[in-house]
Design a protein around this motif. Structure first.
Motif, mmCIF file in Angstrom:
data_model
loop_
_atom_site.group_PDB
_atom_site.id
_atom_site.type_symbol
_atom_site.label_atom_id
_atom_site.label_comp_id
_atom_site.label_asym_id
_atom_site.label_seq_id
_atom_site.Cartn_x
_atom_site.Cartn_y
_atom_site.Cartn_z
ATOM 1 N N CYS A 135 -64.353 17.090 -26.426
ATOM 2 C CA CYS A 135 -65.107 18.203 -25.845
ATOM 3 C C CYS A 135 -64.364 19.527 -25.989
ATOM 4 O O CYS A 135 -64.968 20.553 -26.309
ATOM 5 C CB CYS A 135 -65.414 17.926 -24.379
ATOM 6 S SG CYS A 135 -66.674 16.661 -24.141
ATOM 7 N N VAL A 136 -63.069 19.527 -25.779
ATOM 8 C CA VAL A 136 -62.282 20.760 -25.904
ATOM 9 C C VAL A 136 -62.249 21.216 -27.359
ATOM 10 O O VAL A 136 -62.412 22.411 -27.650
ATOM 11 C CB VAL A 136 -60.856 20.561 -25.332
ATOM 12 C CG1 VAL A 136 -59.951 21.720 -25.699
ATOM 13 C CG2 VAL A 136 -60.925 20.399 -23.821
ATOM 14 N N ILE A 137 -62.070 20.289 -28.297
ATOM 15 C CA ILE A 137 -62.078 20.660 -29.718
ATOM 16 C C ILE A 137 -63.459 21.196 -30.108
ATOM 17 O O ILE A 137 -63.574 22.200 -30.821
ATOM 18 C CB ILE A 137 -61.657 19.473 -30.601
ATOM 19 C CG1 ILE A 137 -60.171 19.198 -30.402
ATOM 20 C CG2 ILE A 137 -61.957 19.746 -32.069
ATOM 21 C CD1 ILE A 137 -59.680 17.930 -31.074
ATOM 22 N N GLY A 138 -64.510 20.561 -29.624
ATOM 23 C CA GLY A 138 -65.863 21.046 -29.892
ATOM 24 C C GLY A 138 -66.098 22.429 -29.312
ATOM 25 O O GLY A 138 -66.720 23.286 -29.940
ATOM 26 N N ALA A 139 -65.592 22.663 -28.104
ATOM 27 C CA ALA A 139 -65.752 23.979 -27.476
ATOM 28 C C ALA A 139 -64.992 25.053 -28.252
ATOM 29 O O ALA A 139 -65.509 26.154 -28.476
ATOM 30 C CB ALA A 139 -65.269 23.921 -26.024
ATOM 31 N N LEU A 140 -63.782 24.739 -28.680
ATOM 32 C CA LEU A 140 -63.007 25.707 -29.464
ATOM 33 C C LEU A 140 -63.674 26.005 -30.806
ATOM 34 O O LEU A 140 -63.715 27.160 -31.249
ATOM 35 C CB LEU A 140 -61.583 25.201 -29.668
ATOM 36 C CG LEU A 140 -60.704 25.148 -28.422
ATOM 37 C CD1 LEU A 140 -59.362 24.498 -28.747
ATOM 38 C CD2 LEU A 140 -60.509 26.532 -27.834
ATOM 39 N N ALA A 141 -64.215 24.980 -31.443
ATOM 40 C CA ALA A 141 -64.909 25.189 -32.710
ATOM 41 C C ALA A 141 -66.178 26.016 -32.505
ATOM 42 O O ALA A 141 -66.513 26.875 -33.335
ATOM 43 C CB ALA A 141 -65.245 23.850 -33.358
ATOM 44 N N THR A 142 -66.868 25.794 -31.402
ATOM 45 C CA THR A 142 -68.070 26.568 -31.104
ATOM 46 C C THR A 142 -67.723 28.026 -30.845
ATOM 47 O O THR A 142 -68.423 28.933 -31.319
ATOM 48 C CB THR A 142 -68.798 25.966 -29.892
ATOM 49 O OG1 THR A 142 -69.118 24.608 -30.185
ATOM 50 C CG2 THR A 142 -70.063 26.720 -29.572
#
Length: 119
Positions: A72-79
């Motif tokens: 989730c954190v990696i997805g949020a950073l990528a977003t």
């Protein structure tokens, strides 16, 4: 996992608050405000991702919670990166030329008949 989950949830609340605050402001002709408004949906998506990661980190077993939170954190950073990239592309796009016919007094270009700006 408790601390990581709480940090994720706090970051989610901050991102959601910022996104909602930006969307509730009146529209403006200022480019900076337009870019911030364009990035607000990205902030809301990040808030959902971080909120999900925080909830899973608090509720699931430690190993599962850690994996889901990292995703989730990696997805949020990528977003955030993708949204910032799109906002920067929006801000640096070429601006349309001024309409010389409507503001001839302040225009430094020729407003004579046959000008490319008045055709």
């Amino acid at each position: 996992m408790l601390i990581a989950g709480v940090v994720c949830l706090c970051a989610a609340v901050a991102a959601a608050g910022s996104g909602v605050w930006t969307l509730t402001r009146p529209r403006s002709a200022d480019l900076t405000h337009q870019v911030l408004r364009a990035v607000a949906p990205v902030q809301l998506a990040v808030a959902v991702m971080l909120g999900a990661g925080g909830v899973v980190a608090l509720a699931a077993p430690a190993r599962t919670g850690l994996v889901v939170m990292i995703v989730c954190v990696i997805g949020a950073l990528a977003t955030v990166a993708a949204g910032s990239w799109q906002g920067a592309r929006f801000a640096t796009r070429p601006q349309p030329a001024a309409d010389c016919a409507s503001s001839c007094g302040s225009c430094t270009l020729s407003c004579a008949s046959g000008s490319p700006l008045t055709n």
